[in-house]
Design a protein around this motif. Structure first.
Motif, mmCIF file in Angstrom:
data_model
loop_
_atom_site.group_PDB
_atom_site.id
_atom_site.type_symbol
_atom_site.label_atom_id
_atom_site.label_comp_id
_atom_site.label_asym_id
_atom_site.label_seq_id
_atom_site.Cartn_x
_atom_site.Cartn_y
_atom_site.Cartn_z
ATOM 1 N N GLY A 11 0.816 -1.203 0.000
ATOM 2 C CA GLY A 11 0.000 0.000 0.000
ATOM 3 C C GLY A 11 0.852 1.256 0.000
ATOM 4 N N GLU A 12 0.166 2.392 0.147
ATOM 5 C CA GLU A 12 0.872 3.671 0.116
ATOM 6 C C GLU A 12 1.714 3.848 1.376
ATOM 7 N N MET A 13 2.918 4.383 1.164
ATOM 8 C CA MET A 13 3.744 4.770 2.308
ATOM 9 C C MET A 13 4.176 6.217 2.115
ATOM 10 N N GLN A 14 4.362 6.908 3.243
ATOM 11 C CA GLN A 14 4.692 8.327 3.192
ATOM 12 C C GLN A 14 5.782 8.654 4.198
ATOM 13 N N ALA A 15 6.603 9.619 3.821
ATOM 14 C CA ALA A 15 7.558 10.235 4.739
ATOM 15 C C ALA A 15 7.322 11.735 4.690
ATOM 16 N N ARG A 16 7.680 12.414 5.768
ATOM 17 C CA ARG A 16 7.503 13.871 5.827
ATOM 18 C C ARG A 16 8.731 14.504 6.460
ATOM 19 N N THR A 17 8.859 15.801 6.249
ATOM 20 C CA THR A 17 9.920 16.529 6.939
ATOM 21 C C THR A 17 9.590 16.624 8.415
ATOM 22 N N VAL A 18 10.606 16.539 9.251
ATOM 23 C CA VAL A 18 10.403 16.684 10.697
ATOM 24 C C VAL A 18 9.953 18.101 11.024
ATOM 25 N N SER A 19 10.595 19.067 10.400
ATOM 26 C CA SER A 19 10.283 20.469 10.673
ATOM 27 C C SER A 19 9.134 20.954 9.805
ATOM 28 N N SER A 20 8.470 21.993 10.288
ATOM 29 C CA SER A 20 7.480 22.721 9.504
ATOM 30 C C SER A 20 8.080 24.079 9.160
ATOM 31 N N TYR A 21 7.803 24.575 7.971
ATOM 32 C CA TYR A 21 8.466 25.775 7.477
ATOM 33 C C TYR A 21 7.453 26.890 7.282
ATOM 34 N N PRO A 22 7.799 28.127 7.641
ATOM 35 C CA PRO A 22 6.822 29.226 7.576
ATOM 36 C C PRO A 22 6.416 29.541 6.133
ATOM 37 N N VAL A 23 5.128 29.729 5.930
ATOM 38 C CA VAL A 23 4.589 30.091 4.617
ATOM 39 C C VAL A 23 3.565 31.193 4.810
ATOM 40 N N THR A 24 3.211 31.850 3.710
ATOM 41 C CA THR A 24 2.215 32.915 3.716
ATOM 42 C C THR A 24 1.036 32.487 2.863
ATOM 43 N N ALA A 25 -0.142 32.517 3.419
ATOM 44 C CA ALA A 25 -1.342 32.118 2.684
ATOM 45 C C ALA A 25 -1.490 32.968 1.420
ATOM 46 N N GLY A 26 -1.885 32.325 0.330
ATOM 47 C CA GLY A 26 -2.055 33.015 -0.938
ATOM 48 C C GLY A 26 -0.819 33.072 -1.803
ATOM 49 N N THR A 27 0.319 32.613 -1.286
ATOM 50 C CA THR A 27 1.584 32.623 -2.024
ATOM 51 C C THR A 27 1.826 31.254 -2.665
ATOM 52 N N VAL A 28 2.388 31.274 -3.867
ATOM 53 C CA VAL A 28 2.716 30.035 -4.554
ATOM 54 C C VAL A 28 4.035 29.484 -4.017
ATOM 55 N N TYR A 29 4.038 28.201 -3.656
ATOM 56 C CA TYR A 29 5.263 27.528 -3.229
ATOM 57 C C TYR A 29 5.531 26.341 -4.155
ATOM 58 N N TYR A 30 6.793 25.971 -4.214
ATOM 59 C CA TYR A 30 7.253 24.950 -5.158
ATOM 60 C C TYR A 30 8.036 23.901 -4.385
ATOM 61 N N ALA A 31 7.804 22.638 -4.706
ATOM 62 C CA ALA A 31 8.553 21.544 -4.082
ATOM 63 C C ALA A 31 8.976 20.564 -5.158
ATOM 64 N N PHE A 32 10.183 20.052 -5.032
ATOM 65 C CA PHE A 32 10.613 18.985 -5.941
ATOM 66 C C PHE A 32 11.571 18.058 -5.217
ATOM 67 N N ALA A 33 11.748 16.878 -5.802
ATOM 68 C CA ALA A 33 12.710 15.905 -5.286
ATOM 69 C C ALA A 33 13.089 14.982 -6.423
ATOM 70 N N ASP A 34 14.236 14.346 -6.279
ATOM 71 C CA ASP A 34 14.629 13.279 -7.194
ATOM 72 C C ASP A 34 14.321 11.948 -6.517
ATOM 73 N N VAL A 39 10.349 14.573 -9.543
ATOM 74 C CA VAL A 39 8.925 14.769 -9.258
ATOM 75 C C VAL A 39 8.789 16.138 -8.598
ATOM 76 N N SER A 40 7.666 16.817 -8.825
ATOM 77 C CA SER A 40 7.543 18.177 -8.322
ATOM 78 C C SER A 40 6.097 18.627 -8.342
ATOM 79 N N LEU A 41 5.838 19.733 -7.676
ATOM 80 C CA LEU A 41 4.547 20.403 -7.785
ATOM 81 C C LEU A 41 4.693 21.829 -7.297
ATOM 82 N N ALA A 42 3.763 22.676 -7.736
ATOM 83 C CA ALA A 42 3.601 24.019 -7.193
ATOM 84 C C ALA A 42 2.165 24.138 -6.720
ATOM 85 N N ALA A 43 1.953 24.871 -5.641
ATOM 86 C CA ALA A 43 0.611 25.021 -5.093
ATOM 87 C C ALA A 43 0.528 26.335 -4.332
ATOM 88 N N VAL A 44 -0.692 26.860 -4.235
ATOM 89 C CA VAL A 44 -0.950 28.088 -3.490
ATOM 90 C C VAL A 44 -1.262 27.723 -2.046
#
Length: 741
Positions: free
Chosen positions: A51-74, A113-118
């Motif tokens: 089945g699906e497995m997930q990992a996440r970053t330990v830390s949370s990073y400050p963001v501003t609502a309404g701003t576009v952010y980008y994430a990618f990984a190899d 793999v990557s994505l951008a989201a508001v």
């Protein structure tokens, strides 16, 4: 090397030296693997069950609502994967999760793999999620080179981020004929440092057999008469497909007034992404531009994928060249080149990437007989009476060319042929690429010129490749100029050899050499990335003649040198002094000195009283540098604000006084500052400042901050209104440095 602008720590990004930045979120255990790309380490996510497995970053990073952010990984593994951004509230509660599309296929090779989201309303923090769905337990999936931050886009691109990358959606594009538009995530192994290439690609699908095409919705403004370059990575469905991109210009009413097409030569192999370029000069009635792409003769259901799509001002293949980009690069055809005489035939090389020194193509010159032919470029404007240099890069397919001569042909304003320069003849010793140049002075009356290449074949069926052709007015290899009002000297180095390394010294009257500062710190064996290097030396002394000494190191350990003329910066008012931030020269300020410091030189000492001896025994450390208090005035509110800005960072500063004032240039740290009024009315703008100084060593790792190629066009591309800009940047300096809130 850390990814610029990454909110993640270097350890979390590269999984080196440990996995402390990551935690299992779903059906997984984590460990550190080897064989990564951004350092040796990589994150191993092992499934507990199918089945699906997930990992996440330990830390949370400050963001501003309404701003576009980008994430990618190899990623690499035996299953498909996706990447997500988990949005959290100020209390750590999950607000929403944004997911990328899932990769089309699995691959055990590294791919992006990557994505951008508001960031949604209520989100103040974010985490990166890594997800894959495995067929069973104890299956490994590998992750590396992870980024979370603001969108990374091509500097100078007139198209916005989403049109360039389609990471948010496909709304930046519209169909023209016989096509549908979607997004896909094929398996593509981009370079680990290619941060503008993502996982999502724009996918054009032919609805029926025939021609199919799509068009970017955006219409960035252009300047008539200026040359522009468009490019995109294309992935055709089959090797024989006629894939193309087109640079289009429109008038102020939106009517198309010009279109220039560049077709992808059938690549070998036909499984990857291939960058195709097209350039053209904006016509006189052009107001905007756009880029189109398509397939000619497509079969129903065939898909053309696009990635990293850009329109920008065409770069110079050589600083100052007057040849159009199309004529110099041969990327979309032979452009203005013709065969002036002889049996030679010219065409763009094929397949894609088969022969090139710049870009992906060159001009293929073939001679059917052992004779001489003359190739001639398009005519370009020149100035009479000055020296011009033609440069041609040539490489023989086989050594059947007795000589290659480079020369310039001149014309007057009435197109009358004024003859050709003598030229310089070369023999090609091997089949490698060679830079062949020739200098000539334009005769009186010459207003136009063309580059000529005289090729002499010594055997039938000879083939020669020509690429990266330039023609420019020859200027001094080294220039230096003083800007005393700005407090700096400008050093210009021309015709530098690419991929070599350069070291730049400032030389004082006594012969003392000091390394000059550049964007990466002191310029010591800095790689040469452009044939033109312009350096603003804000640490040059006042009132003292200096010159510059350059060492150019080749790849084999050899070294050549250059030197500049002498330059002297002046300080008109002896009562003034400069306070400079070496890393941020835009903050430098000239202030009026009230009182110079009374210097102290502290020393650490321990005193011992020896019984029976009159004198103490004193053990001393080394005497320290100068310490004292500098008193200055600011004479206006603008000067006061500027001094605050200069002092805010707490960085090491450079203090420079006029010669003869008994003070040498000094790097200093400024302690607690006192700002006082000088009396008079409350509206009196003058202020008296007390600046406690402690002498410091010259900072060696600090680089000069700058715009890194950004222009106002980049700002206009990203932001619709001034209010949008003010929401993202706190100061104009932040706009300049692209330093966002």
């Amino acid at each position: 090397m850390a990814i610029p602008g990454n909110l993640l720590s270097p350890t979390t990004e590269s999984v080196d030296p440990n996995i402390s930045g990551w935690a299992a979120k779903l059906n997984a255990t984590l460990s550190k693997g080897t064989g990564g790309r951004n350092g040796d380490g990589c994150l191993v996510v092992k499934s507990v069950a199918a089945g699906e497995m997930q990992a996440r970053t330990v830390s949370s990073y400050p963001v501003t609502a309404g701003t576009v952010y980008y994430a990618f990984a190899d990623a690499a593994g035996v299953s498909t994967e996706r990447i997500g951004i988990r949005w959290l509230s100020a209390t750590g509660a999950e607000v929403a999760v944004s997911w990328s599309l899932t990769t089309l296929t699995a691959s055990a090779n590294w791919h992006r793999v990557s994505l951008a989201a508001v960031a949604p309303a209520g989100a103040t923090q974010a985490q990166v999620l890594l997800s894959s769905t495995e067929a069973g337990a104890t299956v490994n999936h590998y992750w590396e080179n992870v980024y979370l931050g603001l969108p990374i886009r091509t500097v100078g691109n007139l198209l916005p981020f989403n049109t360039e990358s389609s990471e948010l959606d496909a709304s930046g594009w519209t169909t023209v004929v016989n096509a549908t538009i979607s997004r896909q995530v094929p398996v593509i192994n981009w370079s680990v440092t290619n941060y503008v290439a993502g996982g999502h690609t724009l996918a054009m699908t032919a609805v029926a057999a025939g021609n199919a095409s799509i068009l970017a919705v955006d219409r960035p403004t252009v300047t008539p008469g200026r040359e522009y370059l468009a490019y995109a990575y294309l992935q055709p469905p089959v090797v024989t497909a006629q894939a193309w991109i087109e640079l289009r210009f429109y008038d102020s009413l939106g009517n198309q007034v010009q279109a220039t097409r560049s077709t992808l030569a059938p690549p070998t192999p036909a499984t990857g992404m291939y960058r195709q370029r097209v350039s053209a000069k904006a016509p006189a009635n052009a107001a905007t531009c756009s880029v189109a792409a398509g397939l000619d003769g497509a079969s129903a259901g065939q898909v053309l994928r696009l990635e990293t799509i850009a329109i920008m001002a065409a770069p110079e293949l050589q600083a100052g060249t007057v040849l159009p980009y199309a004529d110099g690069s041969i990327e979309q055809g032979v452009a203005g080149w013709t065969v002036a005489s002889g049996v030679a035939a010219i065409a763009r090389s094929s397949p894609w990437g088969d022969a090139a020194i710049d870009g992906s193509y060159s001009m293929r010159v073939s001679s059917s007989t052992a004779t001489t032919s003359v190739l001639r470029s398009a005519r370009v404007p020149v100035r009479p009476g000055v020296n011009w240099r033609a440069l041609v890069h040539a490489g023989a397919d086989v050594l059947t060319w007795s000589s290659v001569t480079v020369r310039v042909r001149w014309y007057d304003a009435a197109n009358v042929d004024l003859g050709a320069s003598t030229g310089t003849a070369y023999a090609l010793p091997t089949t490698s690429w060679y830079g062949l140049n020739s200098d000539a002075v334009a005769p009186a009356g010459a207003t136009q010129a063309a580059v000529e290449i005289v090729v002499a074949a010594s055997a039938a069926a000879s083939v020669l490749f020509v690429d990266k052709v330039a023609l420019w007015e020859v200027l001094p290899l080294t220039d230096v100029a003083a800007d005393s009002d700005g407090g700096y000297a400008t050093l210009t180095l021309r015709e530098l050899p690419l991929d070599y390394e350069v070291t730049v010294y400032r030389v004082a009257q006594d012969g003392t050499r000091t390394l000059v500062r550049g964007p990466g710190g002191l310029i010591d064996r800095q790689p040469i990335l452009s044939d033109l290097l312009v350096i603003e030396d804000h640490e040059a002394p006042m009132g003292v003649p200096v010159y510059y000494w350059m060492e150019i190191h080749d790849l084999d350990g050899g070294k050549s040198t250059r030197s500049s003329g002498t330059v002297t910066l002046t300080l008109a008012d002896l009562n003034e002094a400069w306070l400079k931030d070496p890393g941020n020269p835009q903050r430098n300020l000239r202030v009026l000195v009230q009182t110079a410091p009374d210097w102290q030189r502290p020393i650490e000492q321990t005193q011992h009283v020896v019984r029976g001896r009159r004198n103490k025994v004193v053990l001393s450390g080394r005497r320290q540098g100068l310490e004292g208090e500098l008193s200055v005035w600011t004479r206006s509110d603008d000067e006061r604000d500027a001094l605050h800005q200069l002092l805010d960072s707490g960085s090491t500063l450079l203090w420079q006084a006029a010669p003869g004032m008994g003070v040498s240039d000094m790097y200093v740290s400024v302690g607690q500052v006192t700002e006082s009024r000088v009396g008079g009315t409350a509206r009196e703008p003058w202020r008296a400042w007390s600046l406690p100084l402690v002498e410091q060593d010259m900072p060696v790792t600090v680089g000069v901050g700058g715009a890194a190629g950004r222009t106002w066009q980049d700002i206009a591309t990203e932001f619709d209104t001034w209010d949008d800009l003010m929401d993202v940047y706190a100061t104009w300096e932040d706009v300049y440095l692209d330093r966002r809130r």
